[in-house]
Structures are given as C-alpha cells and as structure tokens.
Write a protein that holds these residues in place. Structure first.
Motif, PDB file in Angstrom:
ATOM      1  N   SER A  79      -5.257 -13.021   4.308  1.00  0.00           N
ATOM      2  CA  SER A  79      -5.894 -11.702   4.285  1.00  0.00           C
ATOM      3  C   SER A  79      -4.831 -10.620   4.187  1.00  0.00           C
ATOM      4  O   SER A  79      -3.798 -10.685   4.849  1.00  0.00           O
ATOM      5  N   PRO A  80      -5.071  -9.580   3.345  1.00  0.00           N
ATOM      6  CA  PRO A  80      -4.120  -8.465   3.264  1.00  0.00           C
ATOM      7  C   PRO A  80      -3.898  -7.809   4.628  1.00  0.00           C
ATOM      8  O   PRO A  80      -2.803  -7.315   4.895  1.00  0.00           O
ATOM      9  N   ALA A  81      -4.902  -7.847   5.500  1.00  0.00           N
ATOM     10  CA  ALA A  81      -4.764  -7.222   6.825  1.00  0.00           C
ATOM     11  C   ALA A  81      -3.638  -7.889   7.613  1.00  0.00           C
ATOM     12  O   ALA A  81      -2.839  -7.213   8.261  1.00  0.00           O
ATOM     13  N   ILE A 103      -1.043  -9.424   6.358  1.00  0.00           N
ATOM     14  CA  ILE A 103       0.230  -9.039   5.746  1.00  0.00           C
ATOM     15  C   ILE A 103       0.653  -7.651   6.216  1.00  0.00           C
ATOM     16  O   ILE A 103       1.820  -7.409   6.517  1.00  0.00           O
ATOM     17  N   ILE A 104      -0.319  -6.725   6.303  1.00  0.00           N
ATOM     18  CA  ILE A 104       0.000  -5.361   6.745  1.00  0.00           C
ATOM     19  C   ILE A 104       0.492  -5.377   8.203  1.00  0.00           C
ATOM     20  O   ILE A 104       1.487  -4.727   8.538  1.00  0.00           O
ATOM     21  N   ILE A 105      -0.186  -6.159   9.053  1.00  0.00           N
ATOM     22  CA  ILE A 105       0.246  -6.231  10.464  1.00  0.00           C
ATOM     23  C   ILE A 105       1.658  -6.808  10.557  1.00  0.00           C
ATOM     24  O   ILE A 105       2.531  -6.246  11.230  1.00  0.00           O
ATOM     25  N   SER A 109       3.984  -6.808   8.286  1.00  0.00           N
ATOM     26  CA  SER A 109       4.964  -5.854   7.741  1.00  0.00           C
ATOM     27  C   SER A 109       5.271  -4.762   8.757  1.00  0.00           C
ATOM     28  O   SER A 109       6.421  -4.331   8.884  1.00  0.00           O
ATOM     29  N   ALA A 110       4.242  -4.318   9.480  1.00  0.00           N
ATOM     30  CA  ALA A 110       4.460  -3.292  10.505  1.00  0.00           C
ATOM     31  C   ALA A 110       5.386  -3.826  11.591  1.00  0.00           C
ATOM     32  O   ALA A 110       6.347  -3.156  11.992  1.00  0.00           O
ATOM     33  N   SER A 123       8.908  -4.034  10.329  1.00  0.00           N
ATOM     34  CA  SER A 123       9.527  -2.705  10.252  1.00  0.00           C
ATOM     35  C   SER A 123       9.997  -2.233  11.615  1.00  0.00           C
ATOM     36  O   SER A 123      11.075  -1.645  11.738  1.00  0.00           O
TER      37      SER A 123
END
Lengths: 187, 182
Positions: B158-160, B162-164, B166-167, B170
């Motif tokens: 899920s893209p969600a 991946i976003i978590i 990546s955060a 970072s």
C-alpha cells in the motif's frame, strides 16, 4: 452495499491523510484501490483523471467524487468526498487554533525532504505502468512477444514533444489528445 | 462587522467554481476575494496559511479554505468555507459522470478517450518532472526516490505504508545528520 460504503469511507480517510503533495499524489492510492477491490477498471480510472483535470475544483476532490460515484453511485461519491477531507479538516483547525500559524513549518519540514521524493517515486511508477499498458496490449501482462500499439506510440511522441516545452496546461493537453485520438484511429 | 455564514459559503463556492488546474491556483483567488474585497484576513496570514496547508496532510486548496474560514468565523466558518470549496467540483463531476456513461459507447467518443489516455500519461510525466526538480536534489533524496520506486514496482504494497516508512526514514536521517553536525 453497506460494506462498500464502509470500505470507501476507510480507504478515502487514508488517502486524505497520506496523499501528500497535490492532487496527483492521490493517483498511486487510487491505482492501489483498483488492484485491491476492482471497483473500476484502469481505463475508467484514466478517464476519471482526464475529466478531473477539465472540471473546476481541486483534482483530489474531483477524483474522490468520481471514483466514489463509479463505485457506489451518489452516496459513494458523497462518502468518498467527505472522507478525504475529514481528518485534514480537524488537523487544520487544531493547528490554526493552537499556533495561529505553523512557524514556517521548519519543525516538520525535514520530514518532507523525504516525503516529497517518496510521493514523486510513487507517481513515477504509476506513470510507467500506464505507459506500458497504453503502448503494449498483451493480456495477461508480460507475455511474449509483446504486441506493440504503434498508433499509441506515435500519438505519445507527437504530444510529448510540444508539451514538454510549453507551460503545463492540462485542458490543452487533453483536448489535443482527444483530437489526436479521433484522427489517428480513423486513419 | 458581522460576517454571515452564508456569505462565507457563497464566496468559497464562487472560488471553487473558478478553480481550474491544481491547488496553487487558489492563492490569487483568495487574495482577490478574501484579502482585498472581504478583508477577512491579511496578506501575511494568507502566505502563512498557504505554507501551513502544504505542510499538513490533505488537499492544499481544502486546507487553506478551512484555515481561512476558521479565521473568518470559527469552526462553523471553517465548515462553510470547506463545504463551499468542494460543492462545485462535487456537482460538476456528478453531472459529467452521468452524461459520460451515456455517451461513452459512441465510436468517436471512444477514440477521443483513447487519445486522452495518452494525454493523461503525459500530464503525469510533466507532474513527475516538476516534483522531481523540487524534491530530488541530494544523495539522500536520490536513494529514497529509487528505493521507493523499486519497492512499489516489485511489491504490491500500500502507498500508505511507503509514506509512513519514508517519514520514519526522514526523521532518523535528520537525527543522524544533527548528531554528526554536533
């Protein structure tokens, strides 16, 4: 039907929180929805993107309304549109109330140095996937030899050359594609 | 001067109707209607809210409308502004979707949409180019970009997620950088 409404609500709640960086950031999520639930076809989704670009309003809202409508009619459209803005609505109010402004968002800016490339990478993979689907019409995917749609390649090249030089203009690009499609298919 | 909720709704509905081509278009419209005509907020507040809207989750145009509405008349103002901004696209799409499902089987319309599919791909690539030039500019961002691209192509995640991830990456990267710099 109630189950679809519930799933739509949860999925668009998620998109509202995680799709960062403009309306196009919702696309990887919508293609993921497509692969998970089969509520609509990839071709339908591509048509929705086109329509969302030529109607007024934020592209993200347009996409939510349209995908919701295609999946479950009027109520689907309403649920998806409300869900996508619900959590950000309360976050924005809280931030404005507590801080009046977010001090140039320096505190959270470093998170975005990683989130923006990630969002861009997600969109890139969707771009290549769509290009592959448009240019090669093998079913199932990846069966050899590849059957290439020459007309699609020609239209792609004709369109991308002028439009990579001028300022981004979605309406003009979509109009040119529509006319090009009618012309090339009747050749 | 007492600002009525209907007034807020009306102004944002008018802005919503004129909003074509992405969230950034809303800034000059807000300047014209909210800052210059109605004086519900100052130009500096507009700039602040715009910066804030980009840093928070959600659709930028909706976020900035919520903030502007809240500034004008609290929570009910925020509600009316947000409703006003999403109602025009909502109604337009419902109308168009009805019309399109009726005509999409004509040969010419089919051919037009075949061509539009190519247009959409080009639009996506132009957007990728814009995002890339604004965000991928260091070793860290290059590595992150290609790592995410490879992951998302090879695995059906899920893209969600991946976003978590990546955060989190970072935040760890920023902590390590800070420690390195003393």
């Amino acid at each position: 039907m109630v189950k679809i409404y519930f799933l739509l609500f949860i999925e668009f709640l998620k998109i509202g929180v995680f799709a960062l960086g403009g309306g196009y950031a919702t696309l990887p999520f919508l293609y993921y929805l497509q692969s998970q639930y089969n509520w609509f076809s990839t071709d339908e989704l591509t048509n929705m993107i086109a329509v969302s670009n030529i109607t007024p309003g934020p592209v993200g809202i347009n996409m939510a309304t349209y995908t919701g409508y295609t999946t479950a009619g009027f109520w689907g459209a309403l649920i998806a549109s409300v869900a996508i803005i619900l959590i950000p609505f309360f976050i924005v109010i809280t931030v404005v109330k507590l801080f009046n402004k977010l001090s140039n968002c320096n505190n959270i800016n470093y998170i975005f140095t990683g989130l923006r490339p990630a969002s861009c990478a997600l969109l890139t993979s969707i771009g290549f996937k769509l290009l592959f689907q448009a240019v090669v019409y093998n079913k199932p995917e990846w069966s050899f030899p590849l059957q290439i749609d020459l007309k699609a390649i020609i239209l792609f090249i004709i369109l991308i050359i002028p439009f990579s030089f001028i300022k981004k203009n979605p309406i003009l690009i979509i109009l040119a594609g529509a006319l090009g499609g009618i012309f090339i298919q009747n050749f | 001067m007492q600002t009525s909720l209907f007034e807020i709704f009306k102004i944002f509905f008018i802005i919503g109707l004129q909003l074509l081509g992405g969230g950034y278009v809303i800034v000059p419209l807000l300047k014209k209607y909210i800052v210059d005509e109605k004086k519900w907020m100052s130009e500096e507040e507009l700039v602040d809210y715009f910066a804030m809207s980009q840093c928070l989750p959600g659709i930028i145009a909706c976020n900035i409308s919520t903030a502007a509405g809240y500034k004008a008349k609290g929570i009910s103002g925020a509600f009316c502004a947000t409703l006003g901004i999403i109602l025009p696209p909502f109604l337009c799409i419902l109308l168009l979707a009805k019309i399109l499902t009726g005509i999409v089987n004509y040969e010419t319309i089919k051919n037009a949409f075949w061509g539009i599919r190519i247009s959409v791909i080009i639009l996506i690539f132009i957007t990728i180019k814009e995002l890339w030039s604004k965000s991928v500019n260091s070793v860290f961002t290059y590595i992150l970009f290609f790592a995410v691209l490879a992951t998302f192509i090879l695995m059906p995640v899920s893209p969600a997620i991946i976003i978590i991830l990546s955060a989190v990456t970072s935040i760890i990267y920023a902590k390590v950088q800070r420690r390195k710099n003393g």
